[in-house]
Motif scaffolding. Structure first.
Motif, short mmCIF file in Angstrom:
data_model
loop_
_atom_site.label_atom_id
_atom_site.label_comp_id
_atom_site.label_asym_id
_atom_site.label_seq_id
_atom_site.Cartn_x
_atom_site.Cartn_y
_atom_site.Cartn_z
N VAL A 269 -0.56 -2.13 6.46
CA VAL A 269 0.02 -1.92 5.13
C VAL A 269 -0.28 -3.10 4.21
O VAL A 269 -0.42 -4.25 4.65
N ALA A 270 -0.36 -2.81 2.92
CA ALA A 270 -0.59 -3.84 1.91
C ALA A 270 0.75 -4.35 1.37
O ALA A 270 0.82 -5.44 0.81
N ARG A 271 1.80 -3.57 1.55
CA ARG A 271 3.06 -3.87 0.88
C ARG A 271 4.19 -3.12 1.58
O ARG A 271 3.99 -1.97 1.99
N VAL A 272 5.32 -3.77 1.70
CA VAL A 272 6.53 -3.09 2.18
C VAL A 272 7.53 -3.12 1.04
O VAL A 272 7.90 -4.20 0.57
N GLN A 273 7.93 -1.96 0.57
CA GLN A 273 8.92 -1.87 -0.50
C GLN A 273 10.24 -1.42 0.11
O GLN A 273 10.34 -0.29 0.60
N LEU A 274 11.23 -2.30 0.10
CA LEU A 274 12.54 -1.92 0.63
C LEU A 274 13.27 -1.02 -0.37
O LEU A 274 13.08 -1.16 -1.58
N LEU A 275 14.08 -0.11 0.17
CA LEU A 275 14.73 0.92 -0.66
C LEU A 275 16.23 0.98 -0.43
O LEU A 275 16.69 0.85 0.71
N LEU A 276 16.95 1.20 -1.51
CA LEU A 276 18.38 1.52 -1.41
C LEU A 276 18.52 3.03 -1.51
O LEU A 276 18.08 3.62 -2.50
N THR A 277 19.14 3.63 -0.51
CA THR A 277 19.26 5.09 -0.49
C THR A 277 20.72 5.47 -0.27
O THR A 277 21.53 4.67 0.18
#
Lengths: 233, 233
Positions: B103-111
């Motif tokens: 992966v180039a990027r890990v985007q953390l998410l609020l769900t």
């Protein structure tokens, strides 16, 4: 909400539970009259009612109207993961994820470059418990066997044997036709030796690639199994 | 044997190392005159010689004859993993394996259904260290960014957004054409809500299936990335 899942040795009209599974019912705060899902770890499952529950023992009675059903979440053919012994607790993670991803069997392997040369009985039993637990949590009706290590030269397989290898040109999709059982083989931290790979190829194995990046020994098997899951089977 | 890899802020003729990377050289028992591979985490790497080494600081000099090269082990288009906050230390394992898998990027998410509502600064920094460490170990020239959590409704993406979903009919292979950047989205332990899934679909996301088994929130992203790796890219 889905039913709690209890493993039994065999599906029957009346199923007697031992102390461990009875404790499990109690931990779940279930009582007489409660309904659970029972599964035998060999592909059958059904719904059952708790008809007796006391300290250390319980009796379950099969719910008549619910027919048993098999292969709900199973792969089209049995898939064996043949995996070299790994250091530390890595095999536990591999067994847990591989169970979720649908393997029928984990065959441990002794290989030339492995830093781990044997596995103790306690550790093997722990892997089996992890497989059983993961099967229950992922609502599979089959609990994968975890088989004692064999030397790579003594590995037997039915159907296809596909070996993850950094220098391979072919890919998993080139072989995935579900006409026969499948064994996926993944090596130790130090990789398989040239002689080992040659030996397997001589016995009909195909090598498959997982891209140009260097994967840890515990990541490669999950990439293989993930690739199968992503085909939707 | 491959060279030890040292991350630098920028490739230059002379590169000054701080205490942490200097300690790393010392742990590796390297001395003045030793050759290492330097990489900037943004796609460039080169060979360099240790020209000064003392307590807490070191100087590396670029080896002139070795040209820098980029994208040795990188995927054809940047792949972002958008992942919900997970309980315990699961994100660390996901970031480590996702880095290995390219992966180039890990985007953390609020769900909505996440049991974890925020991530502390220390934990975020730790995830970034893990990404950097995993990039070095897997000999990638790009260190994935790990981005602070955003609300799912605020997630922006370029190219395709594919969302792992138990009720999806389509598969990853239906979309994998490498014509544009790719974002793979994987939900929390409790899954995405119907409204969240509908919202993403309304914004052009496609849902993809990972088979009929129930996967843990930390296994699903690796199955998606493993499926990409198994295509050999």
């Amino acid at each position: 909400m889905s039913l709690h899942r209890i493993q039994v040795s065999e599906l029957a009209q009346q199923m007697r539970l031992g102390p461990q599974e009875t404790r499990h019912l109690q931990v779940l705060r279930l009582r007489v009259g409660g309904v659970v899902q029972v599964f035998d770890g060999k592909g059958s499952q059904a719904s059952a009612t708790i008809t007796e529950l006391e300290e250390g023992r319980a009796l379950l009675t099969l719910t008549p109207e619910k027919a048993t059903h098999a292969r709900g979440a199973e792969l089209p053919q049995p898939v064996t993961l043949a995996i070299a012994l790994l250091k530390g607790d890595k095999l536990a993670d591999v067994v847990r994820s591989a169970t979720e991803l649908g393997v029928a069997r984990v065959q441990l392997l002794l290989t030339q470059h492995a830093e781990v040369r044997e596995i103790g009985t306690q550790k093997l039993l722990r892997l089996r418990r992890i497989a059983s637990e993961a099967a229950r949590q992922s609502e599979r009706s089959v609990t994968p066997e975890v088989l004692e290590p064999v030397r790579l030269a003594d590995l037997k397989w039915e159907g296809q044997l596909l070996v993850a290898h950094p220098e391979a040109q072919a890919h998993l999709a080139d072989f995935l036709d579900w006409q026969a059982p499948l064994t996926l083989l993944s090596g130790p931290e130090g990789g398989l030796s040239g002689a080992e790979v040659g030996g397997l190829q001589g016995r009909g194995a195909a090598l498959i690639a997982l891209g140009p990046r260097i994967l840890r020994a515990e990541t490669a098997p999950l990439a293989l199994l993930g690739a199968i899951a992503a085909t939707g089977v």
